[in-house]
Motif scaffolding. Sequence first.
Motif, mmCIF file in Angstrom:
data_model
loop_
_atom_site.group_PDB
_atom_site.id
_atom_site.type_symbol
_atom_site.label_atom_id
_atom_site.label_comp_id
_atom_site.label_asym_id
_atom_site.label_seq_id
_atom_site.Cartn_x
_atom_site.Cartn_y
_atom_site.Cartn_z
ATOM 1 N N TYR A 99 0.830 -1.217 0.000
ATOM 2 C CA TYR A 99 0.000 0.000 0.000
ATOM 3 C C TYR A 99 0.859 1.259 0.000
ATOM 4 O O TYR A 99 0.494 2.274 -0.601
ATOM 5 N N SER A 100 1.998 1.174 0.680
ATOM 6 C CA SER A 100 2.878 2.330 0.727
ATOM 7 C C SER A 100 3.368 2.672 -0.686
ATOM 8 O O SER A 100 3.366 3.841 -1.097
ATOM 9 N N ASP A 101 3.746 1.641 -1.431
ATOM 10 C CA ASP A 101 4.201 1.859 -2.812
ATOM 11 C C ASP A 101 3.057 2.388 -3.681
ATOM 12 O O ASP A 101 3.263 3.268 -4.518
ATOM 13 N N LEU A 102 1.877 1.822 -3.474
ATOM 14 C CA LEU A 102 0.717 2.278 -4.249
ATOM 15 C C LEU A 102 0.474 3.770 -3.989
ATOM 16 O O LEU A 102 0.291 4.566 -4.922
ATOM 17 N N ILE A 103 0.495 4.160 -2.736
ATOM 18 C CA ILE A 103 0.253 5.569 -2.379
ATOM 19 C C ILE A 103 1.325 6.456 -3.023
ATOM 20 O O ILE A 103 1.011 7.491 -3.631
#
Length: 456
Positions: A99-103
Amino acid sequence: MSAFPPNFLWGAATAAYQVEGAYNEDGKGPSIWDIFSHQPGTTYQGTNGDVAVDHYHHVKEDVQLMAEMGLQSYRFSISWPRLLPNGRGEINEAGIQFYSDLIDDLLAHNIEPMITLYHWDLPQALQDEGGWEARSTAEAFEEYARLCYARFGSRVKKWATFNETIVFIGHGYITGNHPPSVRNPARAIQACHHVFVAHALAIKAFRGMGINGEIGFVNVLQPHSPLTNSPEDKTASDLADAIHTHWFYDPVLKGHYPAELLAQSQALWGVPRFAPGDDELLRKNRCDFIGLNYYRRETVSAQPPVEKVSGEQGVEGLFYFVRNPQSTYTEWGWEIWPQGLTDGIMMIKERYGDIPIYITENGLGAVDPIVDGEIVDDPRIDFLRMHIDALEKAIALGADVRGYYPWSFIDLLSWLNGYKKQYGFVYVDHKKNLARQRKKSFFWYQDVIASRGENR
Ligand code: BG6
């Protein structure tokens, strides 16, 4: 001149279980949907989200497509068991990383993330301890919310706690069509109360941690209209409003249940049972905004329909959802009624005042025609156009609507209708390695966004 304010967000939405796949990869724990959908006979042709549209592995490509479409905001949900495989305690860092990468990727493309914390995929470990019927699940939700705020809160400004409580509680505890497949109104009402408690705890934590952003709740917006002018149908329709709408909006926007209905429920079934402090918790932790998911209106009769309608049925003995002979319906029996979006928004404004609103879902479920290899989804374009018109009307009438997130960015798994019912701007070919293809509506929405709603 369009009524859309200059900072109005043109977005699109999805939910974790419906797109991600990778259901048991990189340390993710099982959710109630992983377990439920693996039981024979629970879903359409046994479809499940094991792979879904494999967004987990196509995430870069998907964000590229969002950027190409010009999306200004993307609403997605976090899979709780991907972060906390047991629902609480041990953290799965690989899940956080996803999710961090997606954000980061969204922000790098100027796409504002809107996170839904709960779009129905409860960790099975918590279900084993009683699920939403157990108050401890609300406390685990607070722990999960705090983890999300701590890891993503400096980058994400828009948060929603729950998606459509009426649906996952209604189907989970009344019709039995969703996990945990219970059919018991009293248990439904108590489980629902714990969701409101969890929501309030998560809002309290958000404010307590000083997160710089806004947090809300996402509800179904489903206006009800009486079938006829008879006093019986009018009473039935008012009851549908009270049970299906006010019960789910009042606690998060007014900070308390509708008094009359609460008294009736407690007299009849002894629920909801309040723990000490619940009253105050609900009262003091209201939403910054409300997310509205609008698909259709329901026509209400005091009499059961002669022919059974698909979808929701109403409440036996109190009110029934029936077909309106004058209206148009989708292949799945959902009425197409754009005016309901204007009416619904104005009804929210009237009852709850000037709360900021996002339309967090709106879309047409259909089997899209493929013509010479192209996906020509004209009915979806017509549907969205009429609803954008309806939205513009509500804004012109003074509603504070700040964004529009059609459902869905990409074709995805429908909980009970598998992959047959399509909603996306992007088609996914399940026979060709889940290859992505832009539909006609993709290019249409691209133009809508670029022209800030003018060209549609
Ligand atoms: C909403 C949900 O209720 O409706 C979505 O938030 C869902 O998750 C959408 O996919 C459409 O429902 P269905 O049954 O047509 O997939």
